[in-house]
Design a protein around this motif. Structure first.
Motif, PDB file in Angstrom:
ATOM      1  N   ALA A 129       3.297 -10.850  -9.383  1.00  0.00           N
ATOM      2  CA  ALA A 129       2.834  -9.474  -9.150  1.00  0.00           C
ATOM      3  C   ALA A 129       3.825  -8.462  -9.710  1.00  0.00           C
ATOM      4  N   GLN A 130       5.125  -8.731  -9.528  1.00  0.00           N
ATOM      5  CA  GLN A 130       6.135  -7.785 -10.006  1.00  0.00           C
ATOM      6  C   GLN A 130       6.146  -7.711 -11.530  1.00  0.00           C
ATOM      7  N   SER A 131       5.923  -8.849 -12.188  1.00  0.00           N
ATOM      8  CA  SER A 131       5.896  -8.824 -13.655  1.00  0.00           C
ATOM      9  C   SER A 131       4.742  -7.967 -14.152  1.00  0.00           C
ATOM     10  N   TRP A 132       3.634  -7.997 -13.429  1.00  0.00           N
ATOM     11  CA  TRP A 132       2.487  -7.152 -13.792  1.00  0.00           C
ATOM     12  C   TRP A 132       2.832  -5.677 -13.604  1.00  0.00           C
ATOM     13  N   ARG A 133       3.460  -5.350 -12.469  1.00  0.00           N
ATOM     14  CA  ARG A 133       3.826  -3.955 -12.208  1.00  0.00           C
ATOM     15  C   ARG A 133       4.846  -3.455 -13.237  1.00  0.00           C
ATOM     16  N   ASP A 134       5.812  -4.294 -13.583  1.00  0.00           N
ATOM     17  CA  ASP A 134       6.861  -3.872 -14.513  1.00  0.00           C
ATOM     18  C   ASP A 134       6.298  -3.531 -15.884  1.00  0.00           C
ATOM     19  N   ALA A 135       5.197  -4.154 -16.263  1.00  0.00           N
ATOM     20  CA  ALA A 135       4.633  -3.940 -17.604  1.00  0.00           C
ATOM     21  C   ALA A 135       3.716  -2.727 -17.674  1.00  0.00           C
ATOM     22  N   LEU A 136       3.395  -2.110 -16.541  1.00  0.00           N
ATOM     23  CA  LEU A 136       2.380  -1.052 -16.533  1.00  0.00           C
ATOM     24  C   LEU A 136       2.765   0.150 -17.383  1.00  0.00           C
ATOM     25  N   ALA A 137       4.004   0.604 -17.262  1.00  0.00           N
ATOM     26  CA  ALA A 137       4.392   1.836 -17.964  1.00  0.00           C
ATOM     27  C   ALA A 137       4.267   1.675 -19.472  1.00  0.00           C
ATOM     28  N   ALA A 138       4.758   0.554 -19.993  1.00  0.00           N
ATOM     29  CA  ALA A 138       4.672   0.335 -21.440  1.00  0.00           C
ATOM     30  C   ALA A 138       3.229   0.197 -21.900  1.00  0.00           C
ATOM     31  N   ARG A 139       2.334  -0.175 -20.977  1.00  0.00           N
ATOM     32  CA  ARG A 139       0.916  -0.347 -21.324  1.00  0.00           C
ATOM     33  C   ARG A 139       0.109   0.939 -21.091  1.00  0.00           C
ATOM     34  N   ARG A 140       0.803   2.004 -20.688  1.00  0.00           N
ATOM     35  CA  ARG A 140       0.151   3.297 -20.445  1.00  0.00           C
ATOM     36  C   ARG A 140      -0.851   3.205 -19.295  1.00  0.00           C
ATOM     37  N   LEU A 141      -0.509   2.424 -18.291  1.00  0.00           N
ATOM     38  CA  LEU A 141      -1.350   2.293 -17.097  1.00  0.00           C
ATOM     39  C   LEU A 141      -0.552   2.814 -15.906  1.00  0.00           C
ATOM     40  N   THR A 142      -0.466   4.120 -15.802  1.00  0.00           N
ATOM     41  CA  THR A 142       0.379   4.697 -14.756  1.00  0.00           C
ATOM     42  C   THR A 142      -0.328   5.764 -13.935  1.00  0.00           C
ATOM     43  N   GLY A 143      -1.647   5.895 -14.082  1.00  0.00           N
ATOM     44  CA  GLY A 143      -2.367   6.922 -13.336  1.00  0.00           C
ATOM     45  C   GLY A 143      -2.766   6.457 -11.954  1.00  0.00           C
ATOM     46  N   ALA A 144      -3.657   7.224 -11.347  1.00  0.00           N
ATOM     47  CA  ALA A 144      -4.129   6.899  -9.999  1.00  0.00           C
ATOM     48  C   ALA A 144      -5.130   5.757 -10.010  1.00  0.00           C
ATOM     49  N   HIS A 145      -5.693   5.458 -11.196  1.00  0.00           N
ATOM     50  CA  HIS A 145      -6.656   4.370 -11.318  1.00  0.00           C
ATOM     51  C   HIS A 145      -6.227   3.469 -12.469  1.00  0.00           C
ATOM     52  N   VAL A 146      -6.137   2.187 -12.198  1.00  0.00           N
ATOM     53  CA  VAL A 146      -5.704   1.212 -13.198  1.00  0.00           C
ATOM     54  C   VAL A 146      -6.816   0.194 -13.390  1.00  0.00           C
ATOM     55  N   MET A 147      -7.229   0.000 -14.637  1.00  0.00           N
ATOM     56  CA  MET A 147      -8.241  -1.002 -14.957  1.00  0.00           C
ATOM     57  C   MET A 147      -7.668  -1.934 -16.023  1.00  0.00           C
ATOM     58  N   ASP A 148      -7.574  -3.192 -15.705  1.00  0.00           N
ATOM     59  CA  ASP A 148      -6.932  -4.184 -16.567  1.00  0.00           C
ATOM     60  C   ASP A 148      -7.937  -5.280 -16.904  1.00  0.00           C
ATOM     61  N   TRP A 149      -8.234  -5.418 -18.176  1.00  0.00           N
ATOM     62  CA  TRP A 149      -9.192  -6.432 -18.644  1.00  0.00           C
ATOM     63  C   TRP A 149      -8.420  -7.726 -18.881  1.00  0.00           C
ATOM     64  N   LEU A 150      -8.667  -8.725 -18.050  1.00  0.00           N
ATOM     65  CA  LEU A 150      -7.901  -9.967 -18.078  1.00  0.00           C
ATOM     66  C   LEU A 150      -8.405 -10.925 -19.152  1.00  0.00           C
ATOM     67  N   LEU A 151      -7.453 -11.642 -19.729  1.00  0.00           N
ATOM     68  CA  LEU A 151      -7.768 -12.666 -20.720  1.00  0.00           C
ATOM     69  C   LEU A 151      -8.353 -13.909 -20.057  1.00  0.00           C
ATOM     70  N   TRP A 152      -7.872 -14.244 -18.860  1.00  0.00           N
ATOM     71  CA  TRP A 152      -8.334 -15.442 -18.150  1.00  0.00           C
ATOM     72  C   TRP A 152      -8.234 -15.175 -16.645  1.00  0.00           C
ATOM     73  N   TRP A 153      -8.890 -16.016 -15.905  1.00  0.00           N
ATOM     74  CA  TRP A 153      -8.781 -15.979 -14.442  1.00  0.00           C
ATOM     75  C   TRP A 153      -8.691 -17.402 -13.931  1.00  0.00           C
ATOM     76  N   ASP A 154      -7.897 -17.572 -12.883  1.00  0.00           N
ATOM     77  CA  ASP A 154      -7.822 -18.846 -12.174  1.00  0.00           C
ATOM     78  C   ASP A 154      -7.544 -18.519 -10.721  1.00  0.00           C
ATOM     79  N   ASN A 155      -8.097 -19.304  -9.830  1.00  0.00           N
ATOM     80  CA  ASN A 155      -7.928 -19.013  -8.406  1.00  0.00           C
ATOM     81  C   ASN A 155      -6.493 -19.171  -7.919  1.00  0.00           C
ATOM     82  N   SER A 156      -5.603 -19.698  -8.775  1.00  0.00           N
ATOM     83  CA  SER A 156      -4.181 -19.708  -8.413  1.00  0.00           C
ATOM     84  C   SER A 156      -3.636 -18.295  -8.286  1.00  0.00           C
ATOM     85  N   LEU A 157      -4.348 -17.303  -8.832  1.00  0.00           N
ATOM     86  CA  LEU A 157      -3.925 -15.905  -8.720  1.00  0.00           C
ATOM     87  C   LEU A 157      -4.329 -15.287  -7.379  1.00  0.00           C
TER      88      LEU A 157
END
Length: 751
Positions: free
Chosen positions: A586-614
Motif C-alpha cells: 500500500a505504501q509503495s502505491w501511495r509513494d508513487a502518486l505524486a509522480a503520477r499526477r494523482l494527488t487530488g481529492a479523487h484518484v482513479m487508477d486503471w490496473l494492469l492486473w488483479w489478484d485476490n492477494s491484494l
C-alpha cells in the motif's frame, strides 16, 4: 584566480555564468568584472611580456570597467572603442570591447573582438574561457568545448572550466566524463558550492536521487544564496517526485530572477502536476501582459485554463493563437475542446474556423475541426466536405469523409466508388480496402472479399502489414461464417505475438484468512481501482471516464509505468510468501502518486492486473479504495481476447491455456463478489459494448453519480455482439468447456 566577464543568457550559458559567480546585467544591473591580467588583484600574466603585449595599467581601462559595472552599456561601448583605437594591440582593451559588444547584443562583433584578444594574448586562459561563454550562447557546443579545453590546457587550475565541462558532459549524457571532471574540480576547490551542485546532479542522473538530494540539501544550507545549488536541488526534488518541495525551490529562484520566464514555466508545470491548474494559469498570466506573448505561450495558457475548468478564459487565448498560427494542430485540438465545453459556442466555432479556412483552405486540420461542429454525416456535413474537396481535390482524408457520409446515407455504391478511387491514389490504404471488402460482404460475395485480402497479402512489403491483413482475413472469415478458419488465423497471430508480450501473471492460492476491514480516514481521497480481464472490454469504461474528464490515470499501460507493487506481476507471489507485506504494498502505491499526477481529492487508477492477494492491502491499508470490475460472459471474453487482443500486454500461449488462466481469474472475481470481500462494483458489459449511453448509465449507477455519454464513435470500431462465442462452440470447444462452470457461477447460461 579572477572571475570572468558576465556571460550571456540561456540555459547552458546560464550555468556557465553561475559557475563563474557572475550575475545578470540588465536594466539597472551591474556586470561584475575582474581586474585585467597583470593588474593589482588580477591573475598573473601567463605569456611572455612583449612590446606588443604590454601589461596595461588599471587606469587605462577604468572608464570602461566602471561603465560595465554600472550597466551603462553605451558608455562602456564608447570607452572600449576609444581604448582599442588608442591601443589596438592591447589584449585587455579587446577583451573589454568584447564584453561591451556582447551586452549591447552585437554577438558577432563581440566574437571578433575576443578572437583578436586571443591573437594578442594566446596564452591567457581567461580569454579562452570567455570565448567559450560566447559559443555556449550561440549553442555552438563543440567550439565551446574546444575553447574550454584550451583554457584548461593553459591553466590547469581553471576551476570554472572544469565545472562548465562537467555540465556539458552531463548534457550529452557522458556521466563517466562528468564524474572525472567533478573530481578534478573538487581537488581545486573541494568546498565550492558548484562542486556540490555538480556532484548532486550527477548522482540524480545516475539514478541515486536520495544521495543527490542529500548532497544538494546540505550544500543549500551552507550556501543559501547560490542559485546553481538551489536550481540543482529543485530538480532533485522533482526526480524524487516531491513536487511541492520542487515548487518551493523554484519559487525561491524566481524571487532572485523575477524576469525568468523559464522559471515561471517550471512553477506552472509543477502546479499543474499537483492538480492545481487554476493556480498554474494564474502563474503564467503575467507573461501575457507585456504584449510579447507568442502564439505558443497563448496556446499553453489556454490549455491550462481548460484544465482548470475555465473555458471562457482559455477560449480567447486559443483563438488569438489560431489567428497567428492557423497551421498549429495542438492549438486546433485545444480550441475544439474549448468550444465543446463552452455553452452555446457552436456558431462561434463555425465562424472562427470558416474565417481561418477562407485564407488557409489547404489546411487539413482546420477542415477536420470544422466537421466536428456539424451533425454527423448530415446534409450540412456533406456541404462542408464538398467545400473541402473543392479546396483540396484528390485529398485522401476529404475522400474518406465523403465515403463515410455516403455509407451513413445508405449510398453504398457511391461509398465503394470513392474507396476504389482512394486505393488508386494510395495503394494499400487500410480503411479504403476495408470498405471494398465490406462491399463484397454486403453483396454476399464472401469469396470475392477473401480473394481481395489474399491479393493484398501477396503485395504486403513488411511483417506488420502482413499481420494487419491476416487479422482482416480472419475477420472476413468470421463475417462469412467460416469460424474454424477465423479461429485458426487468430490463434496463429496470437502465437506470433506471444514472444513480444508479458507472460500471464501467476494467481495466488485461495486466501484462508483476511484482516478485518478498517475505516477510511476522514480526509482521505476517494480511490477507485478500475480493472477488467482481457476480453472484458474494460477499455470502454476507461475511455468513457477519460472523455468525461475524470481523474483516471492509464499510465500502467504506457512506456513509463509506475514502479509500485500494483504494477509488478510478481506481487501476488511475494504477498503470499511474505517477502512483501500488505502495508508495504500500500505504501509503495501511495509513494508513487505524486509522480503520477494523482494527488487530488479523487484518484482513479486503471490496473494492469488483479489478484485476490491484494484484498488484505485494500481491507487493512487502503480502506478508502473500491474496485470496479468490467465483466462479460467469460466465453465471450476469451473470444474477444483471441480476436482483438487486450489493453494489458499479456501473451496468449493458446486458447486452452488462456481459458485456464481466465477461469481462475474469474473464479477469484466470483469469490470476491459472493462474499463481498472488498467494496466493489461489477459492470456487466454484455449487450452494451456498442452503446455509449448504456455504458455511461451503468457506470453512473455503480458510482451513484452521473457519467457523461462518450458519444457515437468515441469508443472505437464495433466488436462482437454478446453471445457470439456460440458461433465458435465447435472450434473452441475445449477452451469453452474450461470456462463454462465459472460462467454459470457468475450468472451466465450453460450454453
Amino acid at each position: 584566480m579572477g572571475r570572468a566577464l558576465r556571460l550571456p543568457a540561456g540555459r547552458t550559458a546560464g550555468r556557465l555564468r553561475r559557475a563563474l559567480g557572475g550575475r545578470p546585467a540588465g536594466r539597472g544591473g551591474r556586470c561584475r568584472l575582474t581586474p585585467p591580467a597583470g593588474s593589482p588583484g588580477g591573475p598573473p600574466v601567463q605569456s611572455p611580456v612583449r612590446p606588443e603585449n604590454r601589461v596595461p595599467r588599471v587606469s587605462d581601462h577604468a572608464t570602461t570597467i566602471d561603465a560595465l559595472r554600472r550597466g551603462a552599456v553605451p558608455e562602456a561601448l564608447a570607452a572600449a572603442r576609444e581604448a582599442v583605437a588608442a591601443q589596438p594591440d592591447d589584449a585587455t582593451a579587446q577583451r573589454l570591447l568584447a564584453a561591451a559588444l556582447r551586452l549591447s547584443g552585437e554577438r558577432e562583433a563581440a566574437l571578433e573582438a575576443i578572437d583578436r584578444a586571443i591573437d594578442l594574448a594566446p596564452d591567457d586562459a581567461n580569454l579562452h574561457l570567455e570565448r567559450a561563454g560566447l559559443m555556449l550562447h550561440e549553442r555552438k557546443l563543440d567550439e565551446a568545448q574546444t575553447s574550454l579545453a584550451r583554457s584548461v590546457g593553459l591553466d590547469p587550475n581553471q576551476f570554472p572550466a572544469y565545472i562548465i565541462q562537467g555540465h556539458l558532459a552531463l548534457g550529452r549524457g557522458d556521466l563517466d566524463e562528468a564524474e572525472r571532471l567533478v573530481r578534478t574540480a573538487a581537488r581545486i576547490a573541494p568546498e565550492h558550492p558548484q562542486v556540490a551542485a555538480l556532484e548532486g546532479t550527477l548522482a540524480v542522473r545516475r539514478g541515486d536521487a536520495d544521495r543527490g538530494l542529500a548532497l544538494l540539501a546540505t550544500a543549500a544550507e551552507r550556501h543559501p544564496e547560490d542559485t546553481q545549488v538551489r536550481h540543482a536541488l529543485a530538480f532533485a526534488y522533482l526526480a524524487k517526485g516531491h513536487l511541492a518541495f520542487a515548487e518551493q525551490a523554484f519559487r525561491q529562484l524566481l524571487e532572485k530572477q523575477p524576469q525568468s520566464r523559464a522559471m515561471r514555466f517550471m512553477i506552472a508545470e509543477l502546479l499543474r502536476r499537483q492538480g492545481r491548474p487554476g493556480e498554474a494559469a494564474d502563474e503564467l498570466a503575467p507573461l501575457l501582459a507585456d504584449g510579447t506573448a507568442t502564439p505558443g505561450l497563448k496556446r499553453m495558457v489556454g490549455q491550462v485554463e481548460l484544465q482548470a475548468g475555465r473555458p471562457e478564459r482559455g477560449l480567447p487565448l486559443l483563438k488569438e493563437a489560431l489567428a497567428a498560427r492557423p497551421d498549429d494542430r495542438a492549438t486546433i485540438v485545444a480550441l475544439v475542446d474549448a468550444w465543446r465545453r463552452a455553452p452555446d459556442s457552436a456558431d462561434d466555432a463555425r465562424n472562427t474556423l470558416d474565417a481561418a479556412l477562407s485564407t488557409h483552405p489547404g489546411l487539413d486540420a482546420l477542415w477536420r475541426a470544422r466537421l466536428v461542429f456539424e451533425p454527423f454525416a448530415g446534409d450540412t456535413a456533406r456541404a462542408v466536405v464538398e467545400r473541402w474537396q473543392a479546396a483540396m481535390p484528390d485529398h485522401v482524408p476529404a475522400l474518406e469523409a465523403m465515403s463515410t457520409i455516403h455509407r451513413q446515407a445508405g449510398e453504398l455504391d457511391a461509398a465503394e466508388a470513392i474507396a476504389r478511387r482512394i486505393v488508386v491514389l494510395r495503394p494499400g490504404h487500410t480503411q479504403a480496402e476495408l470498405r471494398i471488402v465490406d462491399s463484397h460482404i454486403n453483396r454476399g460475395d464472401h469469396d470475392g472479399a477473401i480473394a481481395r485480402v489474399h491479393a493484398l497479402l501477396e503485395q504486403a512489403q513488411d511483417e506488420a502489414s502482413r499481420a494487419s491483413l491476416r487479422q482482416l482475413l480472419a475477420r472476413v472469415h468470421d463475417l462469412a461464417g467460416r469460424h474454424a478458419e477465423a479461429a485458426a488465423l487468430w490463434t496463429a497471430l496470437q502465437a506470433d505475438q506471444a514472444p513480444r508480450l508479458l507472460p500471464l501473471p501467476e494467481h495466488s492460492a485461495s486466501l484462508v484468512e483476511l484482516p478485518d476491514r478498517t475505516s477510511a480516514p476522514e480526509d482521505a481521497a476517494s480511490v477507485l481501482f478500475l480493472w477488467g480481464a482481457p476480453g472484458s472490454m474494460v477499455e470502454r469504461l476507461g475511455h468513457t471516464l477519460a472523455l468525461a474528464r475524470a481523474p483516471l490515470q492509464p499510465d500502467r499501460f504506457s512506456g513509463n509505468p509506475p514502479r509500485d507493487a500494483f504494477q509488478r506481476i510478481d506481487t501476488a507471489r511475494r504477498l503470499q510468501d511474505g517477502s512483501l507485506s500488505p502495508a508495504d504494498a500500500a505504501q509503495s502505491w501511495r509513494d508513487a502518486l505524486a509522480a503520477r499526477r494523482l494527488t487530488g481529492a479523487h484518484v482513479m487508477d486503471w490496473l494492469l492486473w488483479w489478484d485476490n492477494s491484494l484484498l488484505p492491502v485494500l481491507r487493512a491499508h487502503l480502506p478508502e479504495a473500491e474496485l470496479m470490475i468490467a465483466l462479460r460472459d467469460p466465453r465471450d471474453m476469451l473470444l474477444d481476447w483471441l480476436a482483438w487482443g487486450s489493453p494489458a500486454p499479456f501473451a496468449m500461449p493458446s486458447p486452452k491455456a488462456a481459458a485456464e488462466w481466465l477461469a481462475t481469474s474469474m473464479g477469484q472475481v466470483a469469490d470476491l463478489h459472493e462474499q463481498d470481500l472488498v467494496r466493489h462494483h461489477l459492470v456487466r458489459m454484455d449487450g452494451i459494448t456498442e452503446d455509449p449511453a448504456a455504458i455511461a448509465r451503468a457506470m453512473g449507477e455503480a458510482l451513484q453519480t452521473q457519467v457523461p455519454d462518450a458519444g457515437v464513435g468515441a469508443l472505437g470500431p464495433a466488436r462482437f455482439p454478446a453471445g457470439h462465442w456460440r458461433a465458435y462452440a465447435e472450434p473452441l470447444a475445449e477452451a469453452f468447456a474450461l470456462l463454462t462452470p465459472v460462467a454459470q457461477r457468475l450468472g451466465y447460461p450453460e450454453a
